[in-house]
Design a protein around this motif. Sequence first.
Motif, PDB file in Angstrom:
ATOM      1  N   ASP A   1       0.802  -1.225   0.000  1.00 40.73           N
ATOM      2  CA  ASP A   1       0.000   0.000   0.000  1.00 40.73           C
ATOM      3  C   ASP A   1       0.834   1.275   0.000  1.00 40.73           C
ATOM      4  N   GLY A   2       2.080   1.177  -0.472  1.00 40.61           N
ATOM      5  CA  GLY A   2       2.885   2.382  -0.494  1.00 40.61           C
ATOM      6  C   GLY A   2       4.313   2.148  -0.911  1.00 40.61           C
ATOM      7  N   VAL A   3       5.153   3.105  -0.551  1.00 35.43           N
ATOM      8  CA  VAL A   3       6.563   3.067  -0.919  1.00 35.43           C
ATOM      9  C   VAL A   3       7.404   3.536   0.261  1.00 35.43           C
ATOM     10  N   ALA A   4       8.533   2.880   0.456  1.00 33.25           N
ATOM     11  CA  ALA A   4       9.504   3.324   1.454  1.00 33.25           C
ATOM     12  C   ALA A   4      10.653   3.972   0.697  1.00 33.25           C
ATOM     13  N   LEU A   5      10.927   5.231   1.010  1.00 33.70           N
ATOM     14  CA  LEU A   5      12.036   5.940   0.395  1.00 33.70           C
ATOM     15  C   LEU A   5      13.213   5.878   1.358  1.00 33.70           C
ATOM     16  N   THR A   6      14.305   5.287   0.885  1.00 42.08           N
ATOM     17  CA  THR A   6      15.412   4.944   1.772  1.00 42.08           C
ATOM     18  C   THR A   6      16.473   6.028   1.908  1.00 42.08           C
ATOM     19  N   ARG A   7      16.480   7.006   1.019  1.00 46.56           N
ATOM     20  CA  ARG A   7      17.499   8.045   1.044  1.00 46.56           C
ATOM     21  C   ARG A   7      16.879   9.447   1.001  1.00 46.56           C
TER      22      ARG A   7
ATOM     23  N   VAL B   1       6.825  15.583   3.117  1.00 47.60           N
ATOM     24  CA  VAL B   1       6.059  14.346   2.928  1.00 47.60           C
ATOM     25  C   VAL B   1       5.159  14.094   4.135  1.00 47.60           C
ATOM     26  N   ALA B   2       5.697  14.317   5.333  1.00 48.49           N
ATOM     27  CA  ALA B   2       4.924  14.085   6.557  1.00 48.49           C
ATOM     28  C   ALA B   2       3.718  15.011   6.665  1.00 48.49           C
ATOM     29  N   GLN B   3       3.787  16.193   6.053  1.00 47.57           N
ATOM     30  CA  GLN B   3       2.670  17.134   6.092  1.00 47.57           C
ATOM     31  C   GLN B   3       1.549  16.733   5.137  1.00 47.57           C
ATOM     32  N   THR B   4       1.882  15.947   4.117  1.00 43.11           N
ATOM     33  CA  THR B   4       0.918  15.639   3.062  1.00 43.11           C
ATOM     34  C   THR B   4       0.402  14.206   3.083  1.00 43.11           C
ATOM     35  N   PHE B   5       1.236  13.266   3.519  1.00 42.50           N
ATOM     36  CA  PHE B   5       0.911  11.841   3.431  1.00 42.50           C
ATOM     37  C   PHE B   5       0.945  11.171   4.790  1.00 42.50           C
ATOM     38  N   GLU B   6       0.363  10.004   4.842  1.00 38.09           N
ATOM     39  CA  GLU B   6       0.491   9.150   6.017  1.00 38.09           C
ATOM     40  C   GLU B   6       1.859   8.490   5.937  1.00 38.09           C
ATOM     41  N   VAL B   7       2.709   8.734   6.926  1.00 40.59           N
ATOM     42  CA  VAL B   7       4.080   8.223   6.898  1.00 40.59           C
ATOM     43  C   VAL B   7       4.421   7.500   8.193  1.00 40.59           C
ATOM     44  N   GLY B   8       5.478   6.737   8.125  1.00 41.79           N
ATOM     45  CA  GLY B   8       6.024   6.041   9.279  1.00 41.79           C
ATOM     46  C   GLY B   8       7.316   5.379   8.871  1.00 41.79           C
ATOM     47  N   PRO B   9       8.011   4.755   9.816  1.00 40.80           N
ATOM     48  CA  PRO B   9       9.244   4.044   9.468  1.00 40.80           C
ATOM     49  C   PRO B   9       8.913   2.711   8.792  1.00 40.80           C
ATOM     50  N   PHE B  10       9.851   2.184   8.038  1.00 41.57           N
ATOM     51  CA  PHE B  10       9.686   0.880   7.408  1.00 41.57           C
ATOM     52  C   PHE B  10       9.837  -0.182   8.491  1.00 41.57           C
ATOM     53  N   ARG B  11       8.893  -1.104   8.541  1.00 45.29           N
ATOM     54  CA  ARG B  11       8.934  -2.183   9.534  1.00 45.29           C
ATOM     55  C   ARG B  11       9.021  -3.525   8.822  1.00 45.29           C
ATOM     56  N   ALA B  12       9.980  -4.322   9.242  1.00 42.47           N
ATOM     57  CA  ALA B  12      10.138  -5.691   8.742  1.00 42.47           C
ATOM     58  C   ALA B  12      10.080  -6.604   9.949  1.00 42.47           C
ATOM     59  N   GLY B  13       8.891  -7.123  10.216  1.00 43.62           N
ATOM     60  CA  GLY B  13       8.713  -7.943  11.416  1.00 43.62           C
ATOM     61  C   GLY B  13       8.893  -7.075  12.643  1.00 43.62           C
TER      62      GLY B  13
ATOM     63  N   ARG C   1      11.735  -5.617  13.360  1.00 40.54           N
ATOM     64  CA  ARG C   1      12.762  -4.621  13.068  1.00 40.54           C
ATOM     65  C   ARG C   1      12.128  -3.379  12.457  1.00 40.54           C
ATOM     66  N   THR C   2      12.606  -2.234  12.894  1.00 42.98           N
ATOM     67  CA  THR C   2      12.136  -0.950  12.371  1.00 42.98           C
ATOM     68  C   THR C   2      13.328  -0.209  11.794  1.00 42.98           C
ATOM     69  N   VAL C   3      13.181   0.254  10.564  1.00 44.40           N
ATOM     70  CA  VAL C   3      14.236   1.032   9.911  1.00 44.40           C
ATOM     71  C   VAL C   3      13.785   2.488   9.934  1.00 44.40           C
ATOM     72  N   THR C   4      14.222   3.228  10.944  1.00 46.88           N
ATOM     73  CA  THR C   4      13.746   4.596  11.148  1.00 46.88           C
ATOM     74  C   THR C   4      14.272   5.568  10.105  1.00 46.88           C
ATOM     75  N   LYS C   5      15.376   5.253   9.445  1.00 53.69           N
ATOM     76  CA  LYS C   5      15.918   6.152   8.415  1.00 53.69           C
ATOM     77  C   LYS C   5      15.109   6.094   7.127  1.00 53.69           C
ATOM     78  N   TRP C   6      14.312   5.052   6.961  1.00 58.42           N
ATOM     79  CA  TRP C   6      13.490   4.919   5.762  1.00 58.42           C
ATOM     80  C   TRP C   6      12.105   5.472   6.060  1.00 58.42           C
ATOM     81  N   VAL C   7      11.559   6.251   5.144  1.00 53.98           N
ATOM     82  CA  VAL C   7      10.226   6.809   5.309  1.00 53.98           C
ATOM     83  C   VAL C   7       9.253   5.981   4.474  1.00 53.98           C
TER      84      VAL C   7
ATOM     85  N   ILE D   1      10.516  11.058  -4.625  1.00 55.63           N
ATOM     86  CA  ILE D   1      11.164   9.860  -5.170  1.00 55.63           C
ATOM     87  C   ILE D   1      12.472  10.279  -5.842  1.00 55.63           C
ATOM     88  N   GLU D   2      12.415  11.380  -6.615  1.00 53.65           N
ATOM     89  CA  GLU D   2      13.621  11.896  -7.274  1.00 53.65           C
ATOM     90  C   GLU D   2      14.679  12.301  -6.250  1.00 53.65           C
TER      91      GLU D   2
END
Length: 154
Positions: free
Chosen positions: A90-96, A105-117, A119-125, A142-143
């Motif tokens: 249901d979305g995209v994680a931008l890693t850089r 992005v946080a003002q316009t979209f629903e955002v959070g950190p990438f979660r894998a089980g 593990r949470t990757v806080t640097k990825w949106v 994305i660009e």
Amino acid sequence: MVTALRCRVGLELDFWRSSAALRLCVSPSYRLRTDRGDDDMTYFDTEEGAALKSAFDEIVLDWPAVTATTMFGCPSYQAEGTLFAVLVTDGVALTRLPADHRERVAQTFEVGPFRAGERTVTKWVQITVEAGSELDSLIPHIEASYESALEETN
């Protein structure tokens, strides 16, 4: 504790207390099973995420030095070998993504950190989007993630 890991590419790892076994399997998407009886967690469902993947591919695959691969069982995109985006159902994680873009992005979209089980990757949106309608407004971000990935390789 993770007891099995299934990859879309057809591998399954089973873990026991001190040993591991590898066997071939067929799985439609990446799933984690835990020994706590939790339901399987799916990060990218190939059927539900097909429209998003198609739209995303159309945007980024013509950019210089972009390659598509699979990571975490999800369609993933690299710029000269550096990861800049991972699709989830249901979305995209931008890693850089640079800090100034994170704020916008946080003002316009629903955002959070990438979660894998667990593990949470806080640097990825991770940004929740609907395939066609919201993806176009994400292109500048994305660009930015893509350009940051390119800068890291140089």
